[in-house]
Design a protein around this motif. Structure first.
Motif, PDB file in Angstrom:
ATOM      1  N   ILE A 146      71.605  -1.800 -34.801  1.00 54.63           N
ATOM      2  CA  ILE A 146      71.045  -2.784 -33.860  1.00 54.63           C
ATOM      3  C   ILE A 146      70.016  -3.665 -34.546  1.00 54.63           C
ATOM      4  O   ILE A 146      70.020  -4.895 -34.398  1.00 54.63           O
ATOM      5  CB  ILE A 146      70.437  -2.077 -32.633  1.00 54.63           C
ATOM      6  N   GLN A 147      69.109  -3.058 -35.311  1.00 48.14           N
ATOM      7  CA  GLN A 147      68.067  -3.857 -35.959  1.00 48.14           C
ATOM      8  C   GLN A 147      68.649  -4.765 -37.035  1.00 48.14           C
ATOM      9  O   GLN A 147      68.219  -5.903 -37.196  1.00 48.14           O
ATOM     10  CB  GLN A 147      66.963  -2.943 -36.531  1.00 48.14           C
TER      11      GLN A 147
ATOM     12  N   TRP B 120      70.094   2.647 -33.825  1.00 50.23           N
ATOM     13  CA  TRP B 120      69.042   1.716 -34.240  1.00 50.23           C
ATOM     14  C   TRP B 120      69.295   1.030 -35.582  1.00 50.23           C
ATOM     15  O   TRP B 120      69.087  -0.184 -35.697  1.00 50.23           O
ATOM     16  CB  TRP B 120      67.691   2.421 -34.265  1.00 50.23           C
TER      17      TRP B 120
ATOM     18  N   PHE C 124      70.191  -7.751 -35.385  1.00 46.82           N
ATOM     19  CA  PHE C 124      69.189  -8.699 -34.897  1.00 46.82           C
ATOM     20  C   PHE C 124      68.738  -9.644 -36.003  1.00 46.82           C
ATOM     21  O   PHE C 124      68.655 -10.857 -35.802  1.00 46.82           O
ATOM     22  CB  PHE C 124      67.990  -7.945 -34.326  1.00 46.82           C
TER      23      PHE C 124
ATOM     24  N   THR D 229      77.428  -6.476 -39.984  1.00 45.34           N
ATOM     25  CA  THR D 229      76.841  -5.203 -39.565  1.00 45.34           C
ATOM     26  C   THR D 229      77.904  -4.141 -39.343  1.00 45.34           C
ATOM     27  O   THR D 229      77.579  -2.968 -39.198  1.00 45.34           O
ATOM     28  CB  THR D 229      76.033  -5.406 -38.267  1.00 45.34           C
TER      29      THR D 229
ATOM     30  N   ALA E  60      72.468  -8.424 -31.539  1.00 45.49           N
ATOM     31  CA  ALA E  60      71.968  -7.056 -31.351  1.00 45.49           C
ATOM     32  C   ALA E  60      72.608  -6.407 -30.126  1.00 45.49           C
ATOM     33  O   ALA E  60      72.990  -5.230 -30.158  1.00 45.49           O
ATOM     34  CB  ALA E  60      70.450  -7.072 -31.215  1.00 45.49           C
TER      35      ALA E  60
END
Length: 445
Positions: free
Chosen positions: A266-267, A263, A270, A278, A391
């Motif tokens: 992923i966040q 998470w 996004f 990332t 994401a």
């Protein structure tokens, strides 16, 4: 307050502040103090992360190759990684084509032929060969601006190639390379500590990134390409919520543990819309939360950041190609759909030197013989789509190493199944627990 809760609050606060800024007249063309503050906070965080990528990738891969003494084992891991990249890409592009057939994305589109325009950058089947050759020992490229300024950028694929070459050289040199290897491992530990400090800023950065996105793009632009936007997000959700969970279940892995572990990456993907930015977070959560060995993570995640793009290279090009064909009245046959699948599976590797959704779309359109001007039709909603695409990309970049590690029997399942407790990484929690326990021991009189 747990790290996960802080991030969720950052998401909510970012949307609220973005809406407040828009209500006071802020837009991409008319910034205000609030919108500029949000933009600076978000962009500064991504800049910090991108600055860490080159040393992190280089040091991690050199150290990891030294740990992978068995060449046959390393070769098997590399082959399985590429194989599963291709399998999931094929499944994703199939989902994208089915969604495109069902939704009919070009129907009722509010764009006209005047919106058509060729992109400034296009994809080529030779991009891999030209992009894999390092331009210098740092993998850096310089570009001059109109006002005389010079900006530097880096190519992760080139850094990957350089690091592999140095790592193999370390193995071949043997004992004489031990001081260099010791320095590399020490430097990697320092870089990872700095990375942890940067990650602690993620909740604040989330406010800036998401708030700036709301100000810059808003949601009214979706109206002109509503069916297309819906089709892309339906495809992305099917990959994230159906394809990936099925693969995890087939391999006996918990779906909940994977998504709670991945998470943080992923966040961030996004809201930042940057797989490369990332990458440090993706690599860290894959190793620490998902239990993938560091030696393998350091190879698989950077490689995935340049070649594993189920959102940008599979779902989006498939649906966008169907949209462009419908808009220009071109009928697609079985051969065309097979070509779309081929480009999605092979093209992401072929364009690894210049990755991006636009590059992949231009490669797909040119392979099908569709007009490249069709790219301009979709630019209005591209930033909004890019959030979901990135994401999905990052989720896949964490998924494949976990699956391959499980299949090869090297996954630390205790770490994978460990309670998250809202913390971003297991090791940091353990370090703090040890510190508390040590402080609790009474000092001898």
């Amino acid at each position: 307050m747990s790290f996960g809760t802080q991030v969720l609050l950052g998401l909510v606060l970012g949307v609220v502040l973005g809406l407040v800024a828009r209500s006071t007249g802020a837009s991409a063309d008319n910034p205000t103090w609030l919108s500029e503050t949000l933009a600076i906070i978000g962009s500064s965080f991504v800049t910090l992360l991108r600055a860490i990528v080159p040393p992190l990738v280089f040091l991690a891969i050199v150290s990891s190759i030294a740990n992978l003494r068995e060449v046959t084992g390393a070769a098997r891991l590399a082959w399985n990684t590429l194989l599963w990249f291709a399998i999931t890409a094929l499944a994703s592009v199939s989902i994208g084509m089915v969604v495109g057939w069902v939704v009919d994305p070009a129907r009722g589109a509010g764009v006209t032929a005047a919106d058509a325009a060729e992109p400034s950058r296009t994809g080529s089947w030779l991009d891999f060969l030209t992009g894999i050759i390092p331009a210098n020992v740092l993998g850096l490229a310089a570009r001059g601006g109109e006002e005389g300024e010079v900006s530097l950028s880096f190519n992760v694929l080139q850094i990957l190639v350089l690091a592999i070459a140095v790592g193999v050289a370390v193995l071949k040199v043997g004992k004489e390379a031990e001081p260099f290897l010791a320095f590399t491992r020490s430097a990697l530990t320092v870089v990872q500590k700095v990375l942890w400090w940067v990650i602690l800023l993620a909740p604040l950065a989330t406010v800036g990134l998401l708030g700036n996105a709301v100000v810059s793009y808003g949601w009214e632009t979706i109206g002109s390409l509503g069916r297309f936007t819906l089709a892309v997000y339906v495809g992305l959700v099917l990959v994230l919520a159906v394809l990936y969970p099925v693969l995890l279940r087939v391999h006996g892995l918990s779906v909940r543990q994977f998504f709670t572990g991945a998470w943080p990456a992923i966040q961030l993907a996004f809201v930042s819309r940057s797989s490369i930015g990332t990458l440090p977070v993706t690599q860290a959560v894959t190793e620490r939360n998902l239990g993938v060995p560091r030696a393998y993570t350091a190879f698989a995640v950077p490689l995935g950041a340049t070649t594993k793009m189920d959102g940008c290279a599979a779902i989006y090009p498939a649906i966008a190609a169907i949209f462009v064909a419908q808009f220009f009245g071109v009928s697609l046959g079985v051969t065309d759909y097979l070509l779309i699948a081929f480009v999605s599976v092979i093209g992401s590797a072929a364009t690894a030197g210049v990755t991006g959704a636009t590059v992949m779309l231009t490669l797909t359109l040119s392979t099908l013989g569709l007009p490249l001007e069709g790219v301009g039709l979709l630019l209005a909603v591209d930033p909004i789509l890019d959030m979901g695409r990135t994401a999905t990309n990052v989720a896949g970049q964490a998924l494949i190493p976990a699956i391959v590690a499980k299949r090869q029997g090297i996954l630390d399942e205790d770490a994978y199944n460990a309670p998250r407790r809202g913390e971003p990484w297991r090791e940091e929690r353990e370090e703090r627990t040890q510190d508390v326990a040590r402080d609790a021991v009474p000092t001898p009189a």
